[in-house]
Design an enzyme around this catalytic site. Sequence first.
Site, PDB file in Angstrom:
ATOM      1  CE  LYS A   1      60.434  25.391  26.423  1.00 51.31           C
ATOM      2  NZ  LYS A   1      60.615  25.134  27.848  1.00 51.31           N
TER       3      LYS A   1
ATOM      4  CG  ASP B   1      57.476  25.845  29.357  1.00 48.15           C
ATOM      5  OD1 ASP B   1      58.152  25.290  30.227  1.00 48.15           O
ATOM      6  OD2 ASP B   1      57.181  25.288  28.271  1.00 48.15           O
TER       7      ASP B   1
ATOM      8  CE  LYS C   1      58.358  21.399  28.672  1.00 48.20           C
ATOM      9  NZ  LYS C   1      58.604  22.425  29.673  1.00 48.20           N
TER      10      LYS C   1
ATOM     11  CE  LYS D   1      65.104  19.422  26.623  1.00 47.15           C
ATOM     12  NZ  LYS D   1      64.111  20.091  27.399  1.00 47.15           N
TER      13      LYS D   1
HETATM   14  P1  NAD Z   1      60.846  17.044  38.049  1.00 46.21           P
HETATM   15  O1  NAD Z   1      59.824  16.079  37.615  1.00 46.21           O
HETATM   16  O2  NAD Z   1      62.195  16.559  38.406  1.00 46.21           O
HETATM   17  O3  NAD Z   1      60.315  17.879  39.287  1.00 46.21           O
HETATM   18  C1  NAD Z   1      58.990  18.226  39.468  1.00 46.21           C
HETATM   19  C2  NAD Z   1      58.642  18.047  40.927  1.00 46.21           C
HETATM   20  O4  NAD Z   1      57.311  18.502  41.118  1.00 46.21           O
HETATM   21  C3  NAD Z   1      58.665  16.599  41.384  1.00 46.21           C
HETATM   22  O5  NAD Z   1      59.508  16.473  42.512  1.00 46.21           O
HETATM   23  C4  NAD Z   1      57.220  16.291  41.735  1.00 46.21           C
HETATM   24  O6  NAD Z   1      57.115  15.395  42.805  1.00 46.21           O
HETATM   25  C5  NAD Z   1      56.703  17.670  42.070  1.00 46.21           C
HETATM   26  N1  NAD Z   1      55.250  17.898  41.942  1.00 46.21           N
HETATM   27  C6  NAD Z   1      54.388  17.489  40.986  1.00 46.21           C
HETATM   28  N2  NAD Z   1      53.160  17.984  41.217  1.00 46.21           N
HETATM   29  C7  NAD Z   1      53.250  18.734  42.334  1.00 46.21           C
HETATM   30  C8  NAD Z   1      52.324  19.513  43.065  1.00 46.21           C
HETATM   31  N3  NAD Z   1      51.046  19.597  42.709  1.00 46.21           N
HETATM   32  N4  NAD Z   1      52.762  20.171  44.156  1.00 46.21           N
HETATM   33  C9  NAD Z   1      54.058  20.091  44.548  1.00 46.21           C
HETATM   34  N5  NAD Z   1      54.983  19.356  43.896  1.00 46.21           N
HETATM   35  C10 NAD Z   1      54.583  18.691  42.802  1.00 46.21           C
HETATM   36  O7  NAD Z   1      60.914  18.125  36.875  1.00 46.21           O
HETATM   37  P2  NAD Z   1      62.017  19.247  36.606  1.00 46.21           P
HETATM   38  O8  NAD Z   1      63.003  18.721  35.636  1.00 46.21           O
HETATM   39  O9  NAD Z   1      62.494  19.805  37.893  1.00 46.21           O
HETATM   40  O10 NAD Z   1      61.128  20.311  35.838  1.00 46.21           O
HETATM   41  C11 NAD Z   1      60.116  20.992  36.548  1.00 46.21           C
HETATM   42  C12 NAD Z   1      59.180  21.703  35.598  1.00 46.21           C
HETATM   43  O11 NAD Z   1      59.906  22.714  34.930  1.00 46.21           O
HETATM   44  C13 NAD Z   1      58.548  20.801  34.547  1.00 46.21           C
HETATM   45  O12 NAD Z   1      57.199  21.131  34.367  1.00 46.21           O
HETATM   46  C14 NAD Z   1      59.314  21.163  33.321  1.00 46.21           C
HETATM   47  O13 NAD Z   1      58.561  20.947  32.137  1.00 46.21           O
HETATM   48  C15 NAD Z   1      59.571  22.632  33.556  1.00 46.21           C
HETATM   49  N6  NAD Z   1      60.661  23.124  32.735  1.00 46.21           N
HETATM   50  C16 NAD Z   1      61.920  22.616  32.885  1.00 46.21           C
HETATM   51  C17 NAD Z   1      62.948  23.090  32.088  1.00 46.21           C
HETATM   52  C18 NAD Z   1      64.364  22.598  32.210  1.00 46.21           C
HETATM   53  O14 NAD Z   1      65.226  22.963  31.478  1.00 46.21           O
HETATM   54  N7  NAD Z   1      64.673  21.767  33.169  1.00 46.21           N
HETATM   55  C19 NAD Z   1      62.676  24.043  31.112  1.00 46.21           C
HETATM   56  C20 NAD Z   1      61.381  24.536  30.986  1.00 46.21           C
HETATM   57  C21 NAD Z   1      60.390  24.071  31.824  1.00 46.21           C
END
Ligand code: NAD
Length: 515
Positions: free
Chosen positions: A471, A307, A356, A397
Amino acid sequence: MDAVPASRRVFVDSPNVRYEDDQIIADYRYSANEVTKRPNGVVHVKPVEKRLQIRTNRKVNRLGLMMVGWGGNNGSTLTAAIEAHRQGITWKTRQGLRKPNWLGSLTQASTVQIGLDTTDGSPVYVPFKDLLPTVDPKDIIIDGWDISSADLNESVRRAAVLDVGLQDQLEPYLKFCKPKPSVYKEKFIALNQMGRADNLIEASDQKVLDQIREDIRQMKSKADTVVVVWTANTECLCPVLEGVHDTADNLLAAIANGHEDVSPSALFAVASILEKVPFINGSPQNTFVPGVRELAQREKSWIAGDDFKTGQTRMKSVLVDFLVSCGIKPVAIASYNHLGNNDGKNLSSHQQFLAKKASKTNVIDDAVLSNDILYEPGEKVDHTVIIEYLPYLGDSKRAMDEYTSEIMFGGTNTIVMHNVCEDSLLAAPVILDLAILTELATRISFRSVDVKDSEFQPFTTELSILSYMFKAPIIQEGGHVVNALNKQRASILNIVRACLGLAPEHHMDLETKIP
Ligand code: NAD
């Protein structure tokens, strides 16, 4: 005069370090304290020293970064940022002309105090990236998978993170970037994601695994080092089933038999491990079940997670460490988030939210454990985390935190924070750092000088040197988790300094404190 390349701008003049054409060899004395808690209450401390040789390969590998969830907000923002740098794109906004930068990246935008200037005693700071040779972001080859077929031009527009003037100029480059098909299992990500799942490998788990391995092999034919990063949606926590997830062999058999409880993220982890490329988990789910970890050990392949630590939690791991190390006692923390991007939509489903919540909550554990003057054994801080989905806000956010602490004589100190930012603009540089530091870590090895004929050994399977970016850092068995951000940063910097034969940063500044 030719510009000196970044990796040669810092030269350490010491008998402890030898610069050879292809490597840097440092002789290093690693000092630690062995501590015994005696029954009479005495804490017995014995300083020990280990003599090490640290070798850093100077030839930077061509890095291939493969993102699972490439078309998501994080994946598309990072890809766009790299391309914008590569093409030298500038764009107009209401505030004026903008050009690409890497603000928020430890490797690209932070500096390190290297010592005091001999002329006036002032501190000298150098860019982190000038210490050891590291990958230039512009040279990274990017590819990845997504369950959504949108090309990266469409993804960047769907994410609505970057200015339109930039999006338009990136279109000719990004429209040819098409995510490879991936695996979608309804059991693991929220049902509300089904609408975008139009790019799937419709096959057995074994065939999916084989296909992912083939995709990685294709990247290996272009790059010397491949790093796979899970930045796809958060999955729900996977029940760790005996006979399925508990050992490497059981897990491989469960994949061969198409067991429904093998998560997509575990399939990507197993494929990466079998291809011996580092796998990084940027989401909170428990991808690293015991079978995955055993397989990684067995195959001597690197894993890291869990994470990404980017916004609210990064702040929390600074603030709680700061309070506790001041002798102030945090007793209640309430953290609210609301956001409107697809990550928020996925997390609006309860099972995914629980994954999460767990990784966001545990981040204060090491600070609490560090001070038994403040906390009784087993005592917990009242800590709640809430996430709400508010589509209108898109990637912006909002994080609102209230920290209530006990101070002297029954007083309380309440700190309230309101943090607003584009989530993906914080995450993209963190993913970049993970890729760059992982590539660097693959070039560093250690040998003990105290053990006769010992060979150089790389970092252990769990790349906990990357904890700064997570995290809920995973660590090797017998190690201890460090959450406090500044300690995590010091760990990276001091290891890099050690590679140059330099002592850890001690901030003693005795030059200015004693005659
Ligand atoms: P998002 O939803 O925009 O992107 C995720 C992508 O993953 C989507 O395009 C979706 O179609 C794809 N996806 C889902 N399942 C899949 C699979 N099995 N195989 C391939 N692709 C798949 O989300 P995001 O904002 O880009 O965040 C991505 C991840 O990072 C999330 O889990 C989020 O919790 C984690 N994260 C983000 C942050 C941040 O600051 N943005 C911080 C910590 C963790």
